[in-house]
Design a protein around this motif. Structure first.
Motif, short mmCIF file in Angstrom:
data_model
loop_
_atom_site.label_atom_id
_atom_site.label_comp_id
_atom_site.label_asym_id
_atom_site.label_seq_id
_atom_site.Cartn_x
_atom_site.Cartn_y
_atom_site.Cartn_z
N TYR A 146 -28.06 97.04 -0.51
CA TYR A 146 -27.03 97.69 0.30
C TYR A 146 -26.74 99.07 -0.27
CZ TYR A 146 -22.18 98.33 2.04
OH TYR A 146 -21.04 98.81 2.63
N LEU A 147 -26.72 100.08 0.61
CA LEU A 147 -26.35 101.42 0.16
C LEU A 147 -25.35 101.99 1.17
CD1 LEU A 147 -28.57 104.21 -1.23
CD2 LEU A 147 -27.11 104.74 0.70
N ALA A 148 -24.27 102.57 0.68
CA ALA A 148 -23.32 103.15 1.62
C ALA A 148 -22.56 104.31 1.00
CB ALA A 148 -22.32 102.09 2.09
N ILE A 149 -22.10 105.18 1.87
CA ILE A 149 -21.11 106.18 1.49
C ILE A 149 -19.80 105.71 2.14
CG2 ILE A 149 -20.45 108.61 1.47
CD1 ILE A 149 -23.14 108.18 0.14
N ILE A 150 -18.82 105.43 1.30
CA ILE A 150 -17.56 104.83 1.74
C ILE A 150 -16.42 105.81 1.46
CG2 ILE A 150 -15.94 102.97 1.15
CD1 ILE A 150 -18.40 101.32 0.37
N SER A 151 -15.36 105.76 2.28
CA SER A 151 -14.17 106.58 1.99
C SER A 151 -13.20 105.74 1.17
CB SER A 151 -13.49 107.01 3.29
OG SER A 151 -14.41 107.70 4.11
N PRO A 186 -14.95 110.33 -1.48
CA PRO A 186 -16.06 109.50 -1.01
C PRO A 186 -16.63 108.72 -2.21
CG PRO A 186 -16.45 111.86 -0.58
CD PRO A 186 -15.29 111.76 -1.51
N LEU A 187 -17.24 107.58 -1.94
CA LEU A 187 -17.88 106.77 -2.96
C LEU A 187 -19.32 106.50 -2.55
CD1 LEU A 187 -15.58 103.66 -3.66
CD2 LEU A 187 -15.78 105.73 -5.04
N LEU A 188 -20.22 106.50 -3.55
CA LEU A 188 -21.57 105.98 -3.31
C LEU A 188 -21.55 104.54 -3.78
CD1 LEU A 188 -24.67 106.13 -2.80
CD2 LEU A 188 -24.88 106.96 -5.16
N ARG A 202 -19.80 104.75 -7.27
CA ARG A 202 -19.73 106.02 -7.99
C ARG A 202 -18.90 106.98 -7.16
NH1 ARG A 202 -19.02 109.86 -10.83
NH2 ARG A 202 -20.35 110.54 -12.55
N LYS A 203 -17.82 107.48 -7.77
CA LYS A 203 -16.95 108.45 -7.13
C LYS A 203 -17.69 109.78 -6.94
CE LYS A 203 -12.68 110.20 -8.66
NZ LYS A 203 -11.52 110.08 -9.56
N ILE A 204 -17.51 110.40 -5.77
CA ILE A 204 -18.15 111.69 -5.51
C ILE A 204 -17.06 112.76 -5.37
CG2 ILE A 204 -19.63 112.99 -3.92
CD1 ILE A 204 -20.68 110.22 -2.92
N ASP A 205 -17.21 113.85 -6.09
CA ASP A 205 -16.28 114.97 -5.94
C ASP A 205 -16.63 115.68 -4.63
OD1 ASP A 205 -15.10 117.46 -5.90
OD2 ASP A 205 -15.28 117.78 -8.06
N ILE A 206 -15.68 115.69 -3.70
CA ILE A 206 -16.01 116.21 -2.37
C ILE A 206 -16.34 117.69 -2.39
CG2 ILE A 206 -13.61 116.68 -1.64
CD1 ILE A 206 -14.80 115.30 1.13
N ASN A 207 -15.82 118.44 -3.37
CA ASN A 207 -16.13 119.87 -3.45
C ASN A 207 -17.51 120.12 -4.05
OD1 ASN A 207 -13.69 120.84 -2.32
ND2 ASN A 207 -12.67 120.30 -4.22
N ALA A 208 -17.90 119.29 -5.03
CA ALA A 208 -19.19 119.49 -5.69
C ALA A 208 -20.33 118.81 -4.93
CB ALA A 208 -19.13 118.96 -7.12
N GLY A 209 -20.01 117.75 -4.19
CA GLY A 209 -21.05 117.03 -3.46
C GLY A 209 -21.71 115.97 -4.33
N LEU A 210 -22.63 115.20 -3.72
CA LEU A 210 -23.33 114.12 -4.45
C LEU A 210 -24.40 114.74 -5.34
CD1 LEU A 210 -23.91 111.07 -4.82
CD2 LEU A 210 -25.39 111.20 -2.82
#
Lengths: 288, 381
Positions: B101-106, B113-115, B139-147
């Protein structure tokens, strides 16, 4: 005295010439709040409310000219994130977004900017912050509350009105009422408000008003157990079967499973919070 | 707003995520022709947003052309939650060795966003237990820096994914995040992601939800929005920017805000009464949307009595009164209206309404609901 706003608050309105901003700026003015001006890009130099409130193009100009330290935002949802970021950039301490329904990813960008600033965001979709007799930074109906020692924090705006009105009918006053908003991503939450009320010498008891969706009430319960010594009374809607027929309303608050019904009530009860089953029970649970 | 499977697959395919070949069909003859082009075995998948598709027989593997039309017709006959199946997605069926399972979740609490990568392939985001029991890494993603590549590596090594798959998986994660950002998604879910016998990754099932507050800048989805799901009232509500929800009872309600909606319904339920409709006019509604809301309740044959519960902050009671009077002057069926009007400009609003004989006034939600239910009980006897 109060939390978030007080006698030192100098309030400005972003979107002061719009239909809602203009009206509520005058309501705030009439309630005796210290409102100092506002912004409306392209209308800088004009005056509104019969020449009493100056209008600026930018928050920067407004803050420089008026020393505003609280901003109440009425701009449309599509421009709200920009308006909040503008206030953060200008160092406005308390930013209150009355506007709701802001795109989710815009709110993520806003919250990221908040973390590296000294600003506090109330809302979006907030009715504002009310300190009866001192300031109404938002859209609370005038004369809805009397000054007193009960702190109120609520997700829903209209339920916040209901609660402070019910308190007033029983002769009970409010230290500060905060509507934190019910959008999926918000700024200040139950936890920070509880912390502020706990530290506020003029708040003796706290009323927490919750609703369906999310788990903020459950996290509040944990915090109450660990670090709140003042009595807490809670009123949470959507905890019984009525919730099940209201499912469509949750489309934006995330998913809801029916077996979570009643979990917020039991979490709060377990840590000694007094639960009001009906609005009219709240004044009865407050110590006189 | 949830996208249909074929819509989300088309977005992900355009972004460069490997998916099995598939084509949409509207009848059994088309299904057969497409299946022949793609090559058997194929999977026929009913396109619906309703839950329970698999259990109802809406996903079927077909091995050869003898059965295909017959099975397609069975699927087209399905009705899920009153919604008939209009489309079938015909897709190449694969044999695979492993799924995940792979997802980008809010993440609403952390506001990022989370991976999410998990061994719980086949489970969905809405079933937290499946993820608790399987190895899952967020894994938390910094929305300004991106994945970032290192974040994906962290997740892959954490789950012990074979290095031979890293490059493919990294690409898919980046593309999924691109789709999440570009289309204002609240969820991009690949479930399951499978490893074929040739060590190829494929996104077998996908799900995308778009933030409905962002539709103004996501014009490409205006045709994804399916008005056939809506009745007349919902379409009216959409037009006048109010929320309409129909229920099975006989009392129609109009309120300004979700909190009041709950409070009003809970008071009704406490008296064992269901509402017929709940209209939330939101804060700061105009007299036009208030008038159309009352019209909907007056016209609806199911509504016998009307509750109007307004505690105005941004909603101005004088504007509410204007709207109500407008609707009442249009010669629509007369119904008893129980009203509570409080808050901003409350006195002005009440002054405007007091002359009208259809209205009775109350001071609290409890008194308002009690009176309306009392009237309804009197009628029933």
């Amino acid at each position: 005295m109060s939390i978030l706003i007080g006698t030192e608050s100098r309030i400005m309105v972003q979107g002061i010439t719009g239909r809602r901003g203009r009206f509520h700026a005058s309501q705030m003015f009439n309630s005796g709040s210290q409102i100092v001006g506002g912004t409306s890009p392209g209308k800088g130099g004009e005056w509104c409310y019969d020449g009493r409130l100056p209008v600026f193009d930018t928050v920067k100009d407004c803050v420089e000219a008026t020393s505003a330290n609280v901003s109440v935002i009425f701009v449309p949802p599509h421009s709200t994130a920009d308006a909040i970021l503008e206030s953060i950039d200008c160092g406005v301490k308390i930013i209150i977004s009355i506007t709701g329904s802001i795109p989710l990813q815009d709110m993520m960008v806003v919250n990221s900017a908040l973390q590296s600033s000294n600003s506090i965001l109330v809302g979006p979709n907030s009715p504002g912050v009310l300190v009866p007799g001192i300031a109404n930074a938002g859209i609370f109906p005038n004369e809805i509350a009397i000054p007193g020692n009960v702190g109120v924090v609520s997700r829903s705006g209209t339920l916040c009105y209901e609660v402070i009105d019910t308190l007033k009918q029983s002769g009970l006053g409010v230290s500060t009422a905060v509507g934190i908003g019910d959008d999926p991503i918000i700024g200040i939450d139950f936890l920070s408000c509880l912390e502020l009320f706990e530290a506020d010498p003029h708040t003796d008891q706290i009323v927490l008003v919750g609703g369906p969706g999310g788990d903020s009430e459950i996290r509040a319960a944990t915090m109450i157990m660990e670090s709140v010594t003042k009595p807490v009374i809670a009123y949470v809607v959507g905890e019984n079967l009525a919730t099940s027929i209201l499912r469509p309303f949750f489309s934006r608050s995330g998913s809801l499973s029916l077996d979570s019904l009643g979990k917020k009530t039991s979490a709060l009860k377990d840590v000694g919070v007094l639960m009001a089953n009906k609005l009219s029970e709240i004044p009865l649970l407050i110590k006189r | 707003m949830k996208l249909q499977e074929y819509q989300s697959k088309s977005l992900l395919r355009k972004a460069g995520i490997p998916l099995p070949p598939s084509t949409l069909a509207t009848n059994a003859v088309q299904v057969k022709r497409i299946a022949a082009e793609i090559g058997y075995p194929v999977v026929l998948k009913a396109q619906t947003l309703e839950p329970g598709r698999g259990r109802a027989g809406g996903v079927r593997i077909v091995q050869d052309e003898h059965q295909v039309e017959n099975i397609a017709n069975q699927i087209f006959k399905l009705i899920l939650n009153q919604h008939p199946i209009q489309f079938i997605l015909v897709e190449k069926a694969f044999t695979f060795s492993k799924e995940f399972y792979l997802a980008i979740i809010s993440d609403l609490n952390q506001s990022t966003p989370l991976l999410r990568l998990s061994e719980a392939g086949g489970a969905t985001f809405l079933e937290p237990e499946s993820f608790r029991n399987a190895r899952t890494i967020d894994r938390k993603i910094d929305i300004n820096a991106g994945l970032k590549d290192f974040q994906i590596r962290e997740v892959m090594t954490g789950l012990g994914i074979e290095p031979s798959l890293w490059k493919q998986l990294q690409l898919i994660a980046h593309k999924a995040y691109e789709v999440y950002r570009k289309f204002d998604a609240t969820l991009v879910e690949i479930n399951s992601m499978v490893v074929t016998l040739q060590n190829q990754l494929f996104a077998l099932d996908t799900r995308i939800s778009i933030d409905s507050q962002s539709l103004y800048r996501q014009e490409s989805f205006s045709d994804a929005f399916d008005p056939s799901y809506f009745g007349w009232e919902e379409r009216q509500a959409l037009k006048y920017d109010v929320d309409y929800h129909g229920f099975a009872g006989e009392i129609g309600c109009m309120v300004n805000g979700m909190g009041l909606a709950y409070l009003t319904i809970e008071e009704l339920i406490a008296l064992n009464v269901m509402p017929a409709a709940m209209i939330d006019i939101h804060g700061g509604a105009t007299s036009t949307s208030i008038a159309s809301s009352l019209e909907m309740l007056l016209i609806s044959p199911r509504v016998k009595a009307i509750i109007i519960n307004i505690f105005g902050g941004m909603t101005r009671c004088d504007e509410v009164a204007d709207g109500l009077l407008q609707a009442l002057s249009e010669g629509l069926p007369k119904k008893p209206i129980f009203i509570r009007l409080e808050g901003t400009n409350g006195d002005t609003g009440l002054d405007l309404l007091h002359k009208n004989e259809n209205l009775s006034f109350f001071g609290t939600t409890e008194a308002l609901v009690n009176a309306a239910v009392g009237w309804l009980r009197g009628e029933e006897q």
